[in-house]
Design an enzyme around this catalytic site. Sequence first.
Site, short mmCIF file in Angstrom:
data_model
loop_
_atom_site.label_atom_id
_atom_site.label_comp_id
_atom_site.label_asym_id
_atom_site.label_seq_id
_atom_site.Cartn_x
_atom_site.Cartn_y
_atom_site.Cartn_z
N VAL A 125 -3.76 -6.66 -6.15
CA VAL A 125 -4.09 -7.44 -5.35
C VAL A 125 -5.56 -8.19 -6.14
CG1 VAL A 125 -3.77 -6.40 -3.08
CG2 VAL A 125 -6.00 -5.73 -4.25
N TYR B 212 -18.83 9.09 1.76
CA TYR B 212 -17.92 8.16 1.87
C TYR B 212 -18.52 6.58 1.11
CZ TYR B 212 -13.91 5.44 3.80
OH TYR B 212 -12.57 4.66 3.68
N SER C 86 1.50 8.08 1.92
CA SER C 86 0.92 7.21 2.33
C SER C 86 0.89 6.61 3.47
CB SER C 86 1.19 5.79 1.44
OG SER C 86 1.01 6.12 0.03
N ALA D 269 -5.34 8.51 -2.02
CA ALA D 269 -6.55 7.80 -1.91
C ALA D 269 -7.74 8.73 -1.28
CB ALA D 269 -6.33 6.58 -1.15
N ILE E 112 -6.81 11.96 6.87
CA ILE E 112 -5.28 12.14 6.47
C ILE E 112 -5.24 12.70 4.87
CG2 ILE E 112 -2.71 11.69 6.39
CD1 ILE E 112 -3.67 9.67 8.83
N GLY F 282 0.87 -1.00 0.00
CA GLY F 282 0.10 0.03 0.06
C GLY F 282 0.58 1.26 -0.07
N LYS G 63 -15.50 -1.00 3.96
CA LYS G 63 -14.65 -1.07 5.13
C LYS G 63 -15.72 -1.74 6.29
CE LYS G 63 -11.30 1.70 4.16
NZ LYS G 63 -9.93 0.96 3.84
P1 NAD Z 1 -2.66 5.71 -0.55
O1 NAD Z 1 -3.28 6.37 -1.74
O2 NAD Z 1 -1.46 6.18 -0.23
O3 NAD Z 1 -2.70 4.27 -0.53
C1 NAD Z 1 -3.66 3.30 -1.20
C2 NAD Z 1 -2.85 2.45 -1.66
O4 NAD Z 1 -3.76 1.50 -2.40
C3 NAD Z 1 -2.08 2.77 -2.75
O5 NAD Z 1 -0.54 2.36 -2.61
C4 NAD Z 1 -2.58 2.18 -4.06
O6 NAD Z 1 -1.34 1.73 -4.78
C5 NAD Z 1 -3.22 0.81 -3.47
N1 NAD Z 1 -3.95 0.03 -4.39
C6 NAD Z 1 -5.04 0.44 -4.74
N2 NAD Z 1 -5.47 -0.59 -5.72
C7 NAD Z 1 -4.64 -1.49 -5.74
C8 NAD Z 1 -4.82 -2.82 -6.03
N3 NAD Z 1 -5.85 -3.32 -7.18
N4 NAD Z 1 -3.79 -3.59 -5.79
C9 NAD Z 1 -2.73 -3.22 -4.94
N5 NAD Z 1 -2.87 -1.84 -4.49
C10 NAD Z 1 -3.57 -1.00 -4.70
O7 NAD Z 1 -3.87 6.37 0.63
P2 NAD Z 1 -3.85 6.08 2.13
O8 NAD Z 1 -5.02 7.14 2.55
O9 NAD Z 1 -2.51 5.91 2.64
O10 NAD Z 1 -4.54 4.72 2.16
C11 NAD Z 1 -4.16 3.60 2.91
C12 NAD Z 1 -5.32 2.85 3.56
O11 NAD Z 1 -5.69 3.59 4.55
C13 NAD Z 1 -6.81 2.68 2.54
O12 NAD Z 1 -7.30 1.35 3.15
C14 NAD Z 1 -7.32 3.67 3.20
O13 NAD Z 1 -8.75 3.18 3.02
C15 NAD Z 1 -6.99 3.82 4.71
N6 NAD Z 1 -7.53 4.78 5.35
C16 NAD Z 1 -7.17 6.10 4.79
C17 NAD Z 1 -7.55 7.15 5.51
C18 NAD Z 1 -7.02 8.75 4.91
O14 NAD Z 1 -7.73 9.69 5.49
N7 NAD Z 1 -6.21 8.84 4.38
C19 NAD Z 1 -8.40 7.40 6.70
C20 NAD Z 1 -8.54 5.86 7.27
C21 NAD Z 1 -8.23 4.77 6.52
#
Ligand code: NAD
Length: 255
Positions: free
Chosen positions: A65, A155, A19, A195, A191, A13, A162
């Site tokens: 994935v 969302y 990230s 994404a 954050i 990820g 989720k």
């Molecule tokens: P990010 O964009 O940096 O990370 C998302 C990642 O998912 C990326 O590295 C992307 O390449 C990967 N991805 C998407 N489709 C894919 C696939 N088919 N195969 C493999 N990888 C794939 O953004 P982030 O905010 O760091 O997100 C990471 C996690 O944290 C996610 O699950 C997101 O829902 C969760 N999250 C984010 C927040 C926020 O506000 N940023 C809050 C709560 C949870």
Amino acid sequence: MGLMTGKRGIIFGVANDKSIAWGVAQQLHEAGAELAFTYLNGALEKRVRPLAESLNANIILPCDVQNEEEMVAVFAELEKQWGKIDFVVHAIAFANREDLKKPFSQTSRDGFRLALDISAYSLVSMTRCALPVMKEGGSIVTMTYLGAVRTVPAYNVMGVAKAALESSVRYLAAELGAQGIRVNAVSAGPIKTLASSGVANFKEKLRVAEARSPLTRLVNQEEVGKSTLYLLSDLASGVTGEIHYVDGGFNIAAG
Ligand code: NAD
């Protein structure tokens, strides 16, 4: 001796240095863990490889994935190079932008399937592939968000994904506890990342979180990284199936 000295694991990820997975990686590295990384595609490899190498990673592999073969190949390579692993970080989510813009009832069947497949089912398939390599038990942590349990404007289908992810955490934890494998989720506050930029009116979520959180501020990647480190480490040896909020307390506040 760091908290994770002698432990090896893989992080799915990282897309760039904003990230959440990168915040986790930095904490694990500082605590002495040896890390492997995956990247989604060639375009992202250019960003991920230098970051991974800066933490002395040698195993940096492609993994979409949705592609079971790539996932199997990743864990086969880990087994070949390391013999066993101790932890997995799943920080992956995706939904079509159009599906996040429309009212929830207008979500397309394909969009629903896609969001659930990449954001929730991938934890199940990843865990299945990791099992044979987690030879002496282990810890798996995924990233979730409050939209799983409350409605959060825009969302939409990602909230449903989720919810499936959080339920999968509980079922996996129940199944794998006897093998010494723990499965938990960190529920992060909003954050700014690649994404989250796909969620409509995300700035408003940041503003509300800052205004209403008991800590009266936003959380950052480093704080999510520190709590993930705890869940991956032996400090959390008695913890499994939990959704651990790292949101400045926002989830407890009403009004
Ligand atoms: P990010 O964009 O940096 O990370 C998302 C990642 O998912 C990326 O590295 C992307 O390449 C990967 N991805 C998407 N489709 C894919 C696939 N088919 N195969 C493999 N990888 C794939 O953004 P982030 O905010 O760091 O997100 C990471 C996690 O944290 C996610 O699950 C997101 O829902 C969760 N999250 C984010 C927040 C926020 O506000 N940023 C809050 C709560 C949870």
